[in-house]
Design a protein around this motif. Structure first.
Motif, mmCIF file in Angstrom:
data_model
loop_
_atom_site.group_PDB
_atom_site.id
_atom_site.type_symbol
_atom_site.label_atom_id
_atom_site.label_comp_id
_atom_site.label_asym_id
_atom_site.label_seq_id
_atom_site.Cartn_x
_atom_site.Cartn_y
_atom_site.Cartn_z
ATOM 1 N N ILE A 1 -25.175 69.420 50.815
ATOM 2 C CA ILE A 1 -26.315 69.829 49.679
ATOM 3 C C ILE A 1 -28.104 70.420 49.923
ATOM 4 C CG2 ILE A 1 -27.716 69.297 47.393
ATOM 5 C CD1 ILE A 1 -25.253 66.631 47.090
ATOM 6 N N ARG B 1 -27.256 71.024 41.499
ATOM 7 C CA ARG B 1 -26.188 70.852 42.608
ATOM 8 C C ARG B 1 -25.738 69.796 42.924
ATOM 9 N NH1 ARG B 1 -31.862 73.602 43.387
ATOM 10 N NH2 ARG B 1 -32.503 72.449 44.508
ATOM 11 N N TYR B 2 -26.280 68.612 42.914
ATOM 12 C CA TYR B 2 -25.623 67.414 43.644
ATOM 13 C C TYR B 2 -24.418 67.213 42.220
ATOM 14 C CZ TYR B 2 -29.456 64.788 45.005
ATOM 15 O OH TYR B 2 -30.446 64.332 45.869
ATOM 16 N N GLU C 1 -20.747 69.597 43.634
ATOM 17 C CA GLU C 1 -20.951 69.034 44.541
ATOM 18 C C GLU C 1 -20.309 67.928 43.982
ATOM 19 O OE1 GLU C 1 -20.048 68.881 48.704
ATOM 20 O OE2 GLU C 1 -21.168 70.536 47.741
#
Length: 199
Positions: free
Chosen positions: A78, A105-106, A109
């Protein structure tokens, strides 16, 4: 009668621009009369640089009697993705040009961070830094001579810069974080983009 648990969700971000020990300037540019003695441009291995920063971060936590952070490969991916995006699109921010932050972004992913501390759930944190492969450049007769940094120097100045900044320091020394990932990308113009994500 039922009791409701009130939860507070915490998301933390902090950024810093680093040059040597300065937390806010670009590399020093000088114009000289004599060509300075210079070292060759270093071959910095990104994976080694990330690990060096991780070791230095844990040294700072050890000094405070805190649990050491584990290396988290999902957070490395990430963090690396964000550093790559900043380098590719020439910006320096927690938010992408589309306004997306690290929590987005977490999720992209498939990474879920929920660190419980009492009634509070912490969703992670992010530090970013912008360093350079060189500390200064001197121009003599329109020829540039660079004072190149070593990988160790880049790792040290990045972590020192974070530790001098209250927001970054707080993230690094947050007791309840258990793991981190650091992603480094070096751009063609010798900028070193660093993202550090916590959970």
């Amino acid at each position: 009668m039922t009791k409701r648990l009130h939860q507070t969700i915490t998301i933390i971000t902090a950024l810093v621009v680093i040059t040597g020990l300065c937390s806010c300037a670009s590399p020093v540019k000088r114009t000289g009369q004599e060509a300075p003695r210079t070292r060759p441009k270093p071959k910095v291995i990104v994976v080694d640089l990330e690990r060096k920063m991780h070791v230095l971060i844990n040294e700072e936590r050890r000094k405070q009697g805190l649990q050491l952070l584990e290396w988290n490969n999902a957070l490395v991916r990430i963090a690396g993705s964000h550093s790559r995006d900043m380098a590719k699109r020439n910006y320096f921010d927690h938010y992408s040009p589309e306004g997306r932050d690290f929590s987005y972004r977490y999720r992209q992913e498939g990474f879920a961070c929920a660190v419980r501390e009492g009634k509070t759930i912490h969703m992670g944190a992010e530090n970013i830094a912008l360093n350079h492969l060189y500390g200064s450049v001197t121009t003599v007769n329109n020829v540039a001579f660079y004072d190149w940094n070593s990988g160790d120097r880049i790792a040290e100045t990045t972590v020192q810069g974070w530790m001098k900044s209250p927001g970054h320091r707080k993230n690094i020394l947050t007791p309840y974080f258990k793991s981190e990932g650091i992603g480094v990308v070096i751009s063609p113009d010798d900028k070193v983009y660093v993202t550090q994500n916590f959970c």
